[in-house]
Design an enzyme around this catalytic site. Structure first.
Site, short mmCIF file in Angstrom:
data_model
loop_
_atom_site.label_atom_id
_atom_site.label_comp_id
_atom_site.label_asym_id
_atom_site.label_seq_id
_atom_site.Cartn_x
_atom_site.Cartn_y
_atom_site.Cartn_z
N LYS A 23 0.83 -0.93 0.21
CA LYS A 23 0.02 -0.07 0.07
C LYS A 23 1.14 1.37 0.01
O LYS A 23 0.72 2.36 -0.67
CB LYS A 23 -0.78 0.06 1.26
CG LYS A 23 -2.04 0.65 1.18
CD LYS A 23 -2.82 0.76 2.35
CE LYS A 23 -3.78 -0.53 2.33
NZ LYS A 23 -4.61 -1.13 3.27
N ARG A 93 -3.49 3.03 8.45
CA ARG A 93 -3.72 1.64 7.74
C ARG A 93 -2.62 0.77 7.77
O ARG A 93 -1.44 1.17 7.51
CB ARG A 93 -4.20 1.91 6.48
CG ARG A 93 -5.53 2.51 5.99
CD ARG A 93 -5.36 3.20 4.64
NE ARG A 93 -6.81 3.72 4.45
CZ ARG A 93 -7.57 3.18 3.59
NH1 ARG A 93 -7.30 2.23 2.94
NH2 ARG A 93 -8.55 3.67 3.26
N GLY A 102 -8.49 -7.23 3.62
CA GLY A 102 -9.11 -7.27 4.97
C GLY A 102 -8.55 -7.86 6.04
O GLY A 102 -9.22 -8.05 7.24
N MET A 104 -6.14 -6.82 7.96
CA MET A 104 -5.50 -5.98 8.89
C MET A 104 -6.30 -4.92 9.23
O MET A 104 -7.31 -4.72 8.47
CB MET A 104 -4.06 -5.68 8.12
CG MET A 104 -3.10 -6.79 8.11
SD MET A 104 -2.46 -7.34 9.54
CE MET A 104 -1.46 -6.11 9.98
N ARG A 337 -3.20 -1.69 -6.33
CA ARG A 337 -2.43 -2.71 -5.92
C ARG A 337 -2.87 -3.85 -7.26
O ARG A 337 -3.88 -3.89 -7.67
CB ARG A 337 -2.61 -3.43 -4.66
CG ARG A 337 -4.14 -3.74 -4.41
CD ARG A 337 -4.32 -4.30 -3.17
NE ARG A 337 -5.73 -4.15 -2.70
CZ ARG A 337 -6.20 -4.52 -1.69
NH1 ARG A 337 -5.62 -4.37 -0.47
NH2 ARG A 337 -7.61 -4.60 -1.38
N HIS A 455 -15.81 -8.48 1.68
CA HIS A 455 -14.66 -9.38 2.21
C HIS A 455 -14.89 -10.78 1.83
O HIS A 455 -13.92 -11.40 1.37
CB HIS A 455 -14.70 -9.20 3.71
CG HIS A 455 -13.70 -10.19 4.47
ND1 HIS A 455 -14.04 -11.42 4.86
CD2 HIS A 455 -12.43 -9.99 4.53
CE1 HIS A 455 -13.00 -11.86 5.53
NE2 HIS A 455 -11.96 -10.95 5.24
N ARG A 562 0.00 -48.32 -12.84
CA ARG A 562 -0.10 -49.41 -11.97
C ARG A 562 -1.03 -50.38 -12.25
O ARG A 562 -2.27 -50.50 -12.14
CB ARG A 562 -0.80 -48.58 -10.81
CG ARG A 562 0.05 -47.52 -9.98
CD ARG A 562 -0.57 -46.99 -8.90
NE ARG A 562 0.15 -46.19 -7.97
CZ ARG A 562 0.14 -44.81 -7.86
NH1 ARG A 562 -0.63 -44.02 -8.62
NH2 ARG A 562 0.96 -44.35 -7.01
N GLU A 765 12.45 -46.03 -4.86
CA GLU A 765 11.32 -45.82 -3.76
C GLU A 765 11.84 -46.23 -2.38
O GLU A 765 10.96 -46.60 -1.57
CB GLU A 765 9.98 -46.12 -4.33
CG GLU A 765 10.14 -47.54 -4.71
CD GLU A 765 8.34 -47.93 -5.20
OE1 GLU A 765 7.56 -47.25 -4.96
OE2 GLU A 765 8.38 -49.00 -5.82
N SER A 784 12.52 -44.04 -11.83
CA SER A 784 11.51 -43.30 -11.48
C SER A 784 11.09 -43.20 -10.13
O SER A 784 11.19 -44.13 -9.50
CB SER A 784 10.04 -43.83 -12.28
OG SER A 784 9.18 -43.21 -11.96
N CYS A 852 7.22 -40.28 -9.95
CA CYS A 852 5.67 -40.70 -10.08
C CYS A 852 4.93 -40.79 -9.20
O CYS A 852 3.82 -41.16 -9.21
CB CYS A 852 5.76 -42.02 -11.09
SG CYS A 852 6.17 -43.30 -10.16
N TYR A 872 11.30 -35.87 -16.44
CA TYR A 872 9.75 -35.47 -16.25
C TYR A 872 9.27 -35.62 -14.84
O TYR A 872 10.04 -36.44 -14.10
CB TYR A 872 9.07 -36.48 -17.36
CG TYR A 872 9.17 -37.90 -16.79
CD1 TYR A 872 8.22 -38.42 -15.96
CD2 TYR A 872 10.15 -38.77 -17.32
CE1 TYR A 872 8.21 -39.89 -15.52
CE2 TYR A 872 10.38 -40.07 -16.82
CZ TYR A 872 9.22 -40.58 -16.09
OH TYR A 872 9.56 -42.09 -15.68
#
Ligand code: PEP
Ligand code: MG
Length: 901
Positions: A23, A93, A102, A104, A337, A455, A562, A765, A784, A852, A872
């Protein structure tokens, strides 16, 4: 020289956002640009941090600098702070670096006391106005600075309106307001034990402290936590000369966006109220008029405002959210803003601003939050069933999307139920910052008052939640916990559906569906993103229909199929059980050379059947994905997942026995299931261990893959199947399976007369696989990262058990910064990944590496994957568009964009 804590608006600029807050930097920049801004000064975010560091005392020099700045503002305006003849009034403010709408507190009309009030009356010749300003000041100061419940004041105001028969605030006369001022002061004295502070300097000192304190208030902390904003940024305090929108009908105040924040359309969008102050618009106590009405009411002011709006948008090169006040026909800009916007608007604005030459394509990619893309794929009400729903009316369509949930009337309960995983719709007369925690945990929000910039609307849009606002017919009874509209009463706990796109509200549960198509603008943006990515985005898909969706959303491969998920389809489960329950017996039969043994035969019969259906499944996926890689993972989960639950079987068998009707078949099944029970199945016979123990199963799957590939390539399509072995921890596991399965591949190639190239790789994994990745890469052509299991095994936290039990508490108590099953833990799991990529590529420089696990669709984790130089990430089809944007943003942020688009 003493540290500089205070900057006049004439001293700042847009680059000083960290120090002056959004602000403060905004008003300074507008001042520099020559726009009409009422003057003032900003106390820095550093001062806020220093205030906390010293146990809530102003830092040395701050107050005296503020006094010097105030003197300058007095000179600029020709008014005096506390001057009874010609009083300067100010607003105080908050303003943090990031907009927290909204969140503050703001105090207006500060500087009023019985003496300056007389000055204000003399200055304006308007006693009613002056008393109204005074009562507002006491009310705001009382609530925000003195911490008195807002209801104490509102209640008195409502009672007064009732008593004198005034339908709205503006119907109260000067005498009424004078009486209210007395009343409000009495409230302050009763509540605080002290009279209301009359010294303007005391007022200012207290208000500045209150703004600093609000930074650590509950709602601000909750908002920052949800938005991932750091707590140590601090807030600046802006002290600004008051201009008045409530000086009569040639005055007014409003808020406007330079483009429509719901749709992105390039039109001024906003609301204004004549004869009102700012909080009337935002709080929704009066329902404002659309900004277009200003063109009718005050054409010159409108034209001027339009010009400033255009100028500010060009200057900041982004859609702006503007606040303005008109004081007796003169326009003042209060704030500018970057505007919060819906996901659809974000995409449209980004794409159109490229066409308008305001930003380039790379910037456009950065203008959309990856999570916003997700909202565009979010559910809406099935249009075919719309006519059958019980509509109870319509409010304002304030934030898009549809939601279903149980009605809840307060934020605390909404939060509690939301945390338990229940779906709720928060229903409030209007929301204010104290409701944010409830909004965060609700599916959507419904309010009786306030417009599209209220708000509730602003916060809901930011959170990506549907919102219906300003439904004035709604009568909410917070005591009885019901709302009534046109004779229909809805109780707390009843199911309700809201459509934030149309404003409609329905009783009961509306069927929601997910959008099928991406908008043209989004497709365009995603194409730019693909041009900027370094990482590809693949998808996890188990069925041809998933693969088709993934491809439609732009996936460049399937990173994880899977295969076991196919086992649950149709009537396959009995066959799968036949395979599992005979597997161990078949091993014994085979070792004894009994290929006509019961188990051996039953096992192979089941395998043969499964080979047929799997061949079809794989062919379906390869067909859809023609030309693109498809990573097919061989059987992974513990076998008990396919069997009836042991405990349930036991109950059934015992019950049958108890009533004297024992069931031999069930008892046999119970015995078999018991034999397969494991104490820690996730660490037991699963993944490649299954393949080693029961090689026929993996061989069957490889045959199915080969046959499917041959069929589809025979159709003239290009197939790129990749075979992936799960849960490898030691090179010997992979080596053994690879030898076995490559034989199967060769056999099938010869039999089918094909020469399809098949990559052979593994999941990483298990920590040991990551730690020995150099060895593993000798056999694996690709890695992977199964980051779900890798997280589970690195933390030794069971992902199936932990979330409900302790993990969320860990996160809420800050023991873990984030849920590591959602956002990759870079320090631990990520370190293993880094090691594995380096070691793997040392052995095999062209090693293809992907992710993955669930993290493949999480923007923060994608950024990390990008930094590791992976090939990837793979995620569920609906996350693919999110991941494409995230991957491009990561590449751009890390300066690794593939090409200039
Ligand atoms: C993983 O562990 O990350 C993974 C993708 O496998 P699953 O979730 O099927 O165990
Ligand atoms: Mg796994």
């Amino acid at each position: 020289m003493a540290h500089k804590w205070v900057y006049l608006f004439t001293e700042g600029n847009a680059q000083m956002r960290d120090l002056l807050g959004g602000k403060g930097a905004g008003v300074a920049e507008m001042t520099q640009a020559g726009l009409p801004v009422s003057q003032g000064f900003t106390i820095t975010t550093e001062a806020c941090n220093a205030y906390y560091a010293s146990g809530k005392a102003f830092p040395d020099g701050m107050w005296s600098q503020a006094m010097e700045a105030l003197a300058v503002v007095e000179a600029q305006t020709g008014k005096g702070f506390g001057d009874a003849a010609n009083p300067l009034l100010v607003s105080v403010r908050s303003g943090a670096k990031f907009s927290m709408p909204g969140m503050m507190d703001t105090v207006l009309n500060l500087g009023l006391n019985p003496q300056t009030l007389q000055g204000l009356i003399a200055q304006t010749g308007n006693e009613r106005f002056a008393f109204d300003a005074y009562r507002r000041f006491i009310q705001m100061f009382g609530k925000i600075v003195l911490d008195i419940s807002a209801e104490m004041f509102e209640h008195r105001m409502d009672a007064m309106k009732q008593r004198v028969g005034a339908p709205t605030d503006t119907d109260l006369t000067s005498d009424h307001l004078q009486e209210l001022v007395r009343d409000f002061k009495a409230v302050v004295t009763a509540e605080t034990g002290q009279p209301f502070p009359d010294d303007p300097l005391d007022q200012l000192r207290l208000a500045i402290g209150a703004v600093f304190s609000s930074w650590m208030g509950r709602r601000a902390v909750a908002y920052r936590e949800n938005e991932g904003i750091a707590h140590d940024l601090g807030t600046a305090v802006n002290v600004q000369t008051m201009v008045f929108g409530n000086m009569g009908w040639d005055s007014g105040t409003g808020v406007a966006f330079t483009r429509n924040p719901l749709t992105g359309e390039r039109v001024l969008y906003g609301e204004y109220l004549q004869n009102a102050q700012g909080e009337d618009v935002v709080a929704g106590t009066r329902t404002p008029k659309p900004i277009a009405q200003l063109r009718e009411d005050m054409p010159e002011v409108y034209a001027q405002f339009q010009q400033y709006a255009e100028m500010l948008e060009q200057h900041y090169r982004d859609m702006q959210d503007l606040e303005f006040t008109i004081e007796r026909g003169k326009l003042y800009m209060l704030q500018t803003r970057s505007g919060k916007r819906s996901a659809a608007a974000a995409v449209r604005i980004a794409v159109e601003m490229v066409a308008e030459g305001i930003i380039d394509k790379h910037e456009a990619i950065g203008r959309v939050e990856p999570e916003q893309i997700d909202q565009l794929l979010h559910p809406f009400i099935d249009p075919d069933t719309r006519g059958t729903l019980t509509s109870i009316g319509r409010g304002l369509n304030a934030a898009p999307g549809a939601a279903v949930g149980r009605v809840v009337f307060d934020a605390d309960r909404a939060e509690a139920m939301g945390r338990r995983g229940e779906k709720v719709i928060l229903v409030r007369p209007e929301t204010n910052p104290d409701d944010v925690h409830g909004l965060i945990h609700a599916q959507g929000v419904l309010t009786a008052r306030g417009g599209a910039t209220s708000h509730a609307a602003v916060v809901a849009r930011g959170l990506g939640k549907p919102c219906v606002a300003g439904w004035e017919a709604l009568r909410i009874d917070l005591e009885a916990r019901t709302f009534t509209v046109d004779g229909v009463t809805v109780r707390e706990g009843d199911l309700l559906s809201i459509d934030g796109g149309t404003g409609e509200v329905f009783l009961g549960e509306a069927p929601l569906i997910s959008p099928e198509k991406l908008s043209d603008d989004l497709q365009e943006l995603l194409r730019w993103a693909d041009g900027a990515q370094r990482l590809q985005v693949w998808a996890n898909a188990d069925y041809p229909s998933d693969a088709a969706k993934a491809r439609e959303f732009g996936a460049q491969g399937i990173g994880l199929c899977r295969t076991e998920h196919m086992f649950f389809q149709g009537d396959r489960l009995p066959v799968v059980r036949q395979m599992i329950l005979n597997a161990a017996g078949a091993v014994v039969d085979e070792a004894d050379g009994r290929t006509d043994g019961v188990h051996y035969r039953a096992f192979h019969e089941a395998l043969n059947k499964l080979e047929e259906v799997q061949t079809e499944d794989f062919a379906g996926i390869l067909r859809v994905m023609h030309g693109l890689p498809v990573v097919i993972r061989l059987l992974d989960p513990p076998m008990h997942e396919f069997l009836p639950r042991y405990e349930e079987l036991l109950v059934e068998v015992t019950r049958a026995q108890a009533i004297g009707k024992p069931n031999a078949e069930l008892e046999q099944l119970l015995k078999e299931v018991e034999e397969m029970r494991e104490a820690n199945p996730m660490l037991g016979l699963r993944g490649c261990r299954l393949g080693i123990r029961f090689p026929h199963m993996y061989q069957m799957q490889v045959r199915a893959i080969m046959r499917a590939a041959a069929t589809v390539s025979g159709e003239g399509l290009v197939v790129k199947p990749e075979i992936m072995i799960p849960l490898v921890g030691h090179i010997n596991e992979l080596r053994l399976l690879k030898q076995l399965l490559l034989k199967e591949v060769d056999k099938k190639q010869q039999e089918l007369g094909t020469n399809i190239i098949i990559k052979f790789g593994t999941m990483i994994e298990v920590p040991r696989a990551a730690l020995t990745a150099d060895e593993i890469a000798e056999e694996a052509e690709f890695f992977s990262f199964g980051t779900n299991d890798l997280t589970q095994t690195t933390f030794a936290i069971s992902r199936d058990d932990a979330e409900g039990k302790f993990l969320l508490e860990y996160v809420s108590r800050g023991i873990l910064p984030k849920n590591p099953f959602q956002v990759l833990d870079r320090k631990g799991v990520g370190k293993l990944m880094r090691l594995a990529v380096q070691a793997g590529r040392d052995t095999r420089p062209d090693l293809e590496v992907g992710v993955c696990g669930e993290h493949g669709g999480d923007p923060e984790s994608i950024e990390y994957a990008n930094s590791l130089g992976l090939n990837y990430v793979s995620c569920s089809p609906y996350r693919v568009p999110v991941a494409r944007i995230a991957a491009a943003q990561a590449a751009l942020a890390q300066g690794l964009a593939r090409q200039t688009v």
